[in-house]
Design a protein around this motif. Structure first.
Motif, PDB file in Angstrom:
ATOM      1  N   MET A 193       0.841  -1.190   0.000  1.00  0.00           N
ATOM      2  CA  MET A 193       0.000   0.000   0.000  1.00  0.00           C
ATOM      3  C   MET A 193       0.879   1.244   0.000  1.00  0.00           C
ATOM      4  N   LEU A 194       0.594   2.164  -0.934  1.00  0.00           N
ATOM      5  CA  LEU A 194       1.403   3.379  -1.023  1.00  0.00           C
ATOM      6  C   LEU A 194       1.174   4.275   0.188  1.00  0.00           C
ATOM      7  N   LYS A 195       2.265   4.842   0.691  1.00  0.00           N
ATOM      8  CA  LYS A 195       2.176   5.835   1.759  1.00  0.00           C
ATOM      9  C   LYS A 195       2.503   7.231   1.246  1.00  0.00           C
ATOM     10  N   SER A 196       3.150   7.304   0.076  1.00  0.00           N
ATOM     11  CA  SER A 196       3.439   8.611  -0.516  1.00  0.00           C
ATOM     12  C   SER A 196       3.495   8.480  -2.028  1.00  0.00           C
ATOM     13  N   LEU A 197       3.283   9.601  -2.714  1.00  0.00           N
ATOM     14  CA  LEU A 197       3.303   9.644  -4.175  1.00  0.00           C
ATOM     15  C   LEU A 197       3.930  10.961  -4.604  1.00  0.00           C
ATOM     16  N   LYS A 198       4.874  10.878  -5.548  1.00  0.00           N
ATOM     17  CA  LYS A 198       5.494  12.080  -6.093  1.00  0.00           C
ATOM     18  C   LYS A 198       5.391  12.058  -7.615  1.00  0.00           C
ATOM     19  N   ILE A 199       4.922  13.175  -8.171  1.00  0.00           N
ATOM     20  CA  ILE A 199       4.704  13.301  -9.616  1.00  0.00           C
ATOM     21  C   ILE A 199       5.510  14.484 -10.131  1.00  0.00           C
ATOM     22  N   GLU A 200       6.225  14.280 -11.230  1.00  0.00           N
ATOM     23  CA  GLU A 200       6.987  15.373 -11.822  1.00  0.00           C
ATOM     24  C   GLU A 200       6.729  15.445 -13.327  1.00  0.00           C
ATOM     25  N   ASN A 201       6.449  16.680 -13.790  1.00  0.00           N
ATOM     26  CA  ASN A 201       6.313  16.982 -15.221  1.00  0.00           C
ATOM     27  C   ASN A 201       5.173  16.220 -15.892  1.00  0.00           C
ATOM     28  N   PHE A 202       4.113  15.939 -15.148  1.00  0.00           N
ATOM     29  CA  PHE A 202       2.969  15.222 -15.712  1.00  0.00           C
ATOM     30  C   PHE A 202       1.727  16.099 -15.649  1.00  0.00           C
ATOM     31  N   ARG A 203       1.078  16.272 -16.824  1.00  0.00           N
ATOM     32  CA  ARG A 203      -0.131  17.077 -16.925  1.00  0.00           C
ATOM     33  C   ARG A 203       0.107  18.474 -16.333  1.00  0.00           C
ATOM     34  N   CYS A 204      -0.671  18.858 -15.326  1.00  0.00           N
ATOM     35  CA  CYS A 204      -0.569  20.217 -14.774  1.00  0.00           C
ATOM     36  C   CYS A 204       0.451  20.330 -13.648  1.00  0.00           C
ATOM     37  N   PHE A 205       1.207  19.258 -13.379  1.00  0.00           N
ATOM     38  CA  PHE A 205       2.105  19.244 -12.226  1.00  0.00           C
ATOM     39  C   PHE A 205       3.580  19.334 -12.635  1.00  0.00           C
ATOM     40  N   PRO A 206       4.244  20.488 -12.425  1.00  0.00           N
ATOM     41  CA  PRO A 206       5.700  20.519 -12.576  1.00  0.00           C
ATOM     42  C   PRO A 206       6.339  19.593 -11.544  1.00  0.00           C
ATOM     43  N   SER A 207       5.864  19.705 -10.293  1.00  0.00           N
ATOM     44  CA  SER A 207       6.297  18.828  -9.226  1.00  0.00           C
ATOM     45  C   SER A 207       5.201  18.818  -8.162  1.00  0.00           C
ATOM     46  N   PHE A 208       4.818  17.619  -7.744  1.00  0.00           N
ATOM     47  CA  PHE A 208       3.697  17.508  -6.799  1.00  0.00           C
ATOM     48  C   PHE A 208       3.886  16.278  -5.927  1.00  0.00           C
ATOM     49  N   GLU A 209       3.499  16.397  -4.646  1.00  0.00           N
ATOM     50  CA  GLU A 209       3.714  15.291  -3.721  1.00  0.00           C
ATOM     51  C   GLU A 209       2.513  15.116  -2.794  1.00  0.00           C
ATOM     52  N   MET A 210       2.196  13.860  -2.496  1.00  0.00           N
ATOM     53  CA  MET A 210       1.163  13.512  -1.520  1.00  0.00           C
ATOM     54  C   MET A 210       1.791  12.617  -0.459  1.00  0.00           C
ATOM     55  N   GLN A 211       1.597  12.979   0.800  1.00  0.00           N
ATOM     56  CA  GLN A 211       2.107  12.200   1.924  1.00  0.00           C
ATOM     57  C   GLN A 211       0.931  11.678   2.753  1.00  0.00           C
ATOM     58  N   GLN A 212       1.230  10.781   3.697  1.00  0.00           N
ATOM     59  CA  GLN A 212       0.236  10.249   4.630  1.00  0.00           C
ATOM     60  C   GLN A 212      -0.935   9.574   3.924  1.00  0.00           C
ATOM     61  N   LEU A 213      -0.650   8.884   2.836  1.00  0.00           N
ATOM     62  CA  LEU A 213      -1.719   8.177   2.147  1.00  0.00           C
ATOM     63  C   LEU A 213      -2.234   7.040   3.010  1.00  0.00           C
ATOM     64  N   GLY A 214      -3.531   6.809   2.953  1.00  0.00           N
ATOM     65  CA  GLY A 214      -4.147   5.737   3.717  1.00  0.00           C
ATOM     66  C   GLY A 214      -4.699   4.659   2.810  1.00  0.00           C
ATOM     67  N   ARG A 215      -5.494   3.793   3.382  1.00  0.00           N
ATOM     68  CA  ARG A 215      -6.148   2.771   2.559  1.00  0.00           C
ATOM     69  C   ARG A 215      -7.238   3.399   1.692  1.00  0.00           C
ATOM     70  N   LEU A 216      -7.932   4.408   2.230  1.00  0.00           N
ATOM     71  CA  LEU A 216      -8.986   5.088   1.483  1.00  0.00           C
ATOM     72  C   LEU A 216      -8.647   6.569   1.423  1.00  0.00           C
ATOM     73  N   ASN A 217      -8.493   7.095   0.202  1.00  0.00           N
ATOM     74  CA  ASN A 217      -8.045   8.469   0.008  1.00  0.00           C
ATOM     75  C   ASN A 217      -9.005   9.200  -0.927  1.00  0.00           C
ATOM     76  N   LEU A 218      -9.615  10.263  -0.433  1.00  0.00           N
ATOM     77  CA  LEU A 218     -10.545  11.059  -1.231  1.00  0.00           C
ATOM     78  C   LEU A 218      -9.858  12.357  -1.640  1.00  0.00           C
ATOM     79  N   LEU A 219      -9.822  12.632  -2.947  1.00  0.00           N
ATOM     80  CA  LEU A 219      -9.181  13.833  -3.475  1.00  0.00           C
ATOM     81  C   LEU A 219     -10.249  14.883  -3.766  1.00  0.00           C
ATOM     82  N   VAL A 220     -10.052  16.084  -3.222  1.00  0.00           N
ATOM     83  CA  VAL A 220     -10.994  17.179  -3.451  1.00  0.00           C
ATOM     84  C   VAL A 220     -10.224  18.377  -3.987  1.00  0.00           C
ATOM     85  N   GLY A 221     -10.959  19.331  -4.564  1.00  0.00           N
ATOM     86  CA  GLY A 221     -10.328  20.516  -5.131  1.00  0.00           C
ATOM     87  C   GLY A 221     -11.183  21.089  -6.234  1.00  0.00           C
TER      88      GLY A 221
END
Length: 349
Positions: A1-29
């Protein structure tokens, strides 16, 4: 199970990171903040090494292609930040799990060629899945033969990742998923999920062909209700029933893997949200599935708060991540913070 995710140069993200990922993760915005792009990045991370066709599916799913006389031209520049590819351009997607092992994918453009790199544990292996020439205008041309070869070389029964977009799964895909779990304990989970919307629900069967098969977008299934002797096409029971069926089929087929859902509340009335989340949460724990979903709905995240509050807190974790344009990190709400926000009517979106 992922606990963190880092994305670079993809779509709208030059650099982006998510920490403290759980089993169930809801993305809002807000709209165009990158929520769907995060789901795509996760899909590439887990699926691209075994499914080379996924590359084209993601581009075509966004209508970033043309089709002239059977020749498909993929505008791959739109995968890269700012819609541009230069000689140093590289998409990098890195995930780390709870025991600090890494999994990553890099999509590079080198000498006008695409290649894929995967880091499995601490081993760096180059996998030549996408050895396709890119034209000067950053177009990948794929003929029907290449697509057929990709599809024939991909065994979808090996996949442990399920993706549901905002328009739900197709009839063909849902029949395929249903036939994998017929007469198994997972079929009972599906039936219980549909009873959330219709308590009279008793049985379901798939029809991929035949004289009396109903046609249309929501076809391929008939159901039986406890007080109704006739077989009823599932399309007669509304979009909510179709959406819940897709969610249940996807999560039971993602055992030991990942479920990705764009706009998870699509077609569902607010009164069934808590039951939907309960089904997702309990099944995810039972079958070892990590869930990532997006929403714009206030009812959706507040219903999740009911589950988060009841867990008090859980070992695996329920999180909400707010994605904001231009920010390099998501804003994380833990279970306790989710429960407090709902109780005090604090906006998290």
């Amino acid at each position: 199970m992922l606990k963190s995710l880092k994305i670079e140069n993809f779509r709208c993200f030059p650099s982006f990171e998510m920490q403290q990922l759980g089993r169930l993760n809801l993305l809002v915005g807000t709209n165009n903040s990158g929520k769907t792009s995060i789901l795509e990045a996760l899909q590439l991370l887990f699926e691209l090494p075994i499914n080379p066709a996924l590359f084209g599916e993601i581009v075509m799913g966004r209508s970033e292609y043309t089709n002239e006389d059977g020749v498909i031209r993929l505008a791959v520049r739109h995968l890269f930040c700012n819609h541009r590819i230069n000689e140093k351009a590289q998409i990098s997607i890195l995930g780390k799990n709870q025991i600090d092992e890494s999994r990553s994918i890099s999509i590079l453009k080198l000498s006008k060629m695409l290649s894929v790199s995967q880091l499995d544990g601490l081993k760096n292996t180059i996998i030549e899945l996408l050895s396709l020439p890119i034209s000067p205008d950053d177009i990948v041309i794929i003929d029907a033969k290449t697509i057929t070869e990709w599809e024939q070389g991909y065994d979808n029964t090996l996949s442990k990742t399920q993706f549901i977009d905002s328009s739900s799964l197709s009839s063909k895909k849902m029949i395929e998923l249903f036939e994998r779990i017929v007469i198994t304990p997972e079929e009972d989970i599906v039936i219980e999920s549909l009873q959330v919307i219709e308590p009279r629900f008793k049985r379901i069967a798939s029809f991929s062909s035949g004289k009396y098969r109903y046609e249309g977008l929501h076809s391929g299934f008939i159901v039986q209700l406890s007080d109704e002797p006739q077989r009823i096409p599932i399309g007669s029971m509304g979009d909510g029933m179709w959406r819940m069926l897709g969610l249940a089929l996807a999560i039971v087929n993602a055992k030991d893997g990942v479920l990705l859902v764009d706009e998870i509340d699509t077609g569902l009335h607010f009164t069934v949200m808590s039951d939907m989340w309960k089904m997702i949460w309990e099944t995810a724990k039972r079958l070892n599935v990590q869930v990532f979903a997006t929403t714009h709905s206030n009812d959706c995240w507040q219903s999740l708060a009911d589950i988060a509050n009841a867990e008090n807190p859980s070992e695996d974790g329920i999180t909400i991540h707010r994605i904001e344009k231009g920010k390099q990190n998501s804003i994380v709400f833990t279970e306790r913070q989710i429960a407090i926000a709902a109780e005090r009517n604090i906006e998290v979106r």
